[in-house]
Design a protein around this motif. Structure first.
Motif, PDB file in Angstrom:
ATOM      1  N   PHE A  22       2.272  17.070  30.932  1.00  0.00           N
ATOM      2  CA  PHE A  22       1.124  16.951  30.027  1.00  0.00           C
ATOM      3  C   PHE A  22       1.325  17.701  28.706  1.00  0.00           C
ATOM      4  CE2 PHE A  22      -1.365  17.010  34.198  1.00  0.00           C
ATOM      5  CZ  PHE A  22      -1.289  15.635  34.352  1.00  0.00           C
ATOM      6  N   ALA A 172      -4.522  13.718  23.995  1.00  0.00           N
ATOM      7  CA  ALA A 172      -4.851  12.909  25.167  1.00  0.00           C
ATOM      8  C   ALA A 172      -5.615  11.627  24.826  1.00  0.00           C
ATOM      9  CB  ALA A 172      -5.660  13.746  26.162  1.00  0.00           C
ATOM     10  N   THR A 174      -6.704   7.649  24.936  1.00  0.00           N
ATOM     11  CA  THR A 174      -6.799   6.699  26.036  1.00  0.00           C
ATOM     12  C   THR A 174      -6.876   5.280  25.476  1.00  0.00           C
ATOM     13  OG1 THR A 174      -9.225   6.848  26.098  1.00  0.00           O
ATOM     14  CG2 THR A 174      -7.986   8.377  27.498  1.00  0.00           C
ATOM     15  N   THR A 227      -3.141   7.514  34.351  1.00  0.00           N
ATOM     16  CA  THR A 227      -3.973   8.646  33.948  1.00  0.00           C
ATOM     17  C   THR A 227      -5.162   8.806  34.891  1.00  0.00           C
ATOM     18  OG1 THR A 227      -5.235   7.223  32.457  1.00  0.00           O
ATOM     19  CG2 THR A 227      -3.366   8.404  31.522  1.00  0.00           C
ATOM     20  N   THR A 229      -8.567  10.810  34.286  1.00  0.00           N
ATOM     21  CA  THR A 229      -9.329  11.622  33.345  1.00  0.00           C
ATOM     22  C   THR A 229     -10.765  11.829  33.818  1.00  0.00           C
ATOM     23  OG1 THR A 229     -10.147   9.757  32.035  1.00  0.00           O
ATOM     24  CG2 THR A 229      -7.948  10.611  31.493  1.00  0.00           C
TER      25      THR A 229
END
Length: 338
Positions: A22, A172, A174, A227, A229
């Motif tokens: 990450f 991060a 998406t 992922t 999240t």
């Protein structure tokens, strides 16, 4: 066989999880035959010859754009009236000579050694994994400078591939986001060449450009990590709410004004200030604005003069207040005369 212990050893085990996962890209140099049992040049040929792969499962990309399907496949109708696209070898080879890169998505579903490797990586990193195969024969970029919405582990099997890595421009990101990451400028933070047996880890959101510009065709596998999240968790929660009839019932669009989801106007008893909540935003106003806001909250149209008179405010102050609300999309200006 790439099981969980093998992946842990290759990537660095707990050190990888604590320092790279990450956080930053990682290059692990290997031996030329490290991936010989995983994939080779015969693999794409076998897969294409023995499986009916519909785009985008199998696709060609060149210069950051998809090559139109009609340029290397023809539609075929079966006896049951279904249509699929049959690859035309001569046209496929012609597009490849022109600089197109070949991609086979989810090759782990149809190729045993890749299946085992993906499952081993899943056990090590505790997240679903999908493996894609990428083959390039020229120095032409297949996908341009781009970022992925998932972490990737790249295994260079044949030839060499140059990776120019620019890092992230949005933390991060998406696939379904509120903003789009800005294209990076300046020089890449890393410019590396992967040779057979080398491994690259790249976190999601890190921009990169990839070319087979080392004078030899390139074949590599990319293991994409799904992922997990907080937004994914909330989506799951919302899906569970559909079991409750209260959350499946329509919003009361034609109910009484107090029951409808309108703008909300609250008064603070201590100061007399008013808070108007609408269009996803809240504004605080001094007490004298109360009558004007009360009128606006009803949703009935009114002229600027009427609002100023009702509130007992100068027209200029009333116009300034309304400008704030119009810019915040909590009020609208109508062109109709009265």
């Amino acid at each position: 066989m790439f099981d969980a212990p093998s992946w842990a050893e290759r990537l660095g085990g707990d050190t990888f999880l604590a320092q790279s996962y990450f956080r930053s890209h990682l290059v692990v140099r290997g031996k030329p035959d490290d991936f010989a049992d995983l994939i080779s040049w015969t693999t794409p040929n076998q897969v294409i010859a023995t499986h009916r792969l519909e785009p985008p499962r199998l696709r060609l990309s060149q210069g950051g754009e998809m090559v139109p399907l009609r340029r290397y496949a023809v539609p075929v109708t079966t006896r049951r009236a279904t249509v699929w696209h049959r690859i035309q070898p001569a046209e496929l080879h012609a597009r490849i000579r022109e600089g197109a890169s070949l991609v086979v998505d989810s090759i782990d579903e149809i190729h045993g050694p890749t299946t085992a490797a993906a499952e081993g990586l899943e056990r090590f990193l505790r997240t679903p994994v999908q493996a894609n195969a990428y083959a390039s024969w020229t120095a032409t970029e297949g996908f341009g400078t781009h970022w992925d919405d998932h972490d990737v582990v790249v295994c260079q099997a044949e030839g060499a591939k140059r990776w120019r890595i620019y890092g992230p421009t949005r933390p991060a990101p998406t696939w379904r986001d509120t903003d789009t990451p800005q294209v990076p400028d300046g020089e890449p933070l890393a410019d590396i060449v992967l040779n057979p047996g080398d491994t690259l880890y790249l976190p999601r959101g890190w921009w990169h450009a990839v070319t087979a510009d080392q004078g030899a065709p390139s074949l590599h596998l990319t293991f994409g990590l799904t992922t997990q999240t907080g937004a994914d968790f909330m989506t799951w929660v919302i899906d569970q709410l559909r079991d409750d009839v209260r959350f499946r019932t329509d919003v009361p669009r034609f109910d009484t004004p107090t029951a409808q989801p309108r703008a909300r106007l609250d008064q603070h008893p201590e100061t007399g200030e008013r808070t108007l909540a609408a269009a996803g935003t809240a504004w605080d106003f001094a007490a004298p604005a109360g009558p004007l806001l009360t009128r606006l909250a009803t949703g009935r149209p009114a002229t600027l003069g009427e609002l100023a008179q009702q509130a007992g405010l100068p027209v200029a102050d009333t116009a300034a207040l309304l400008t704030v609300l119009v810019q915040g999309q909590a009020a609208a200006v109508s062109g109709a005369g009265r």
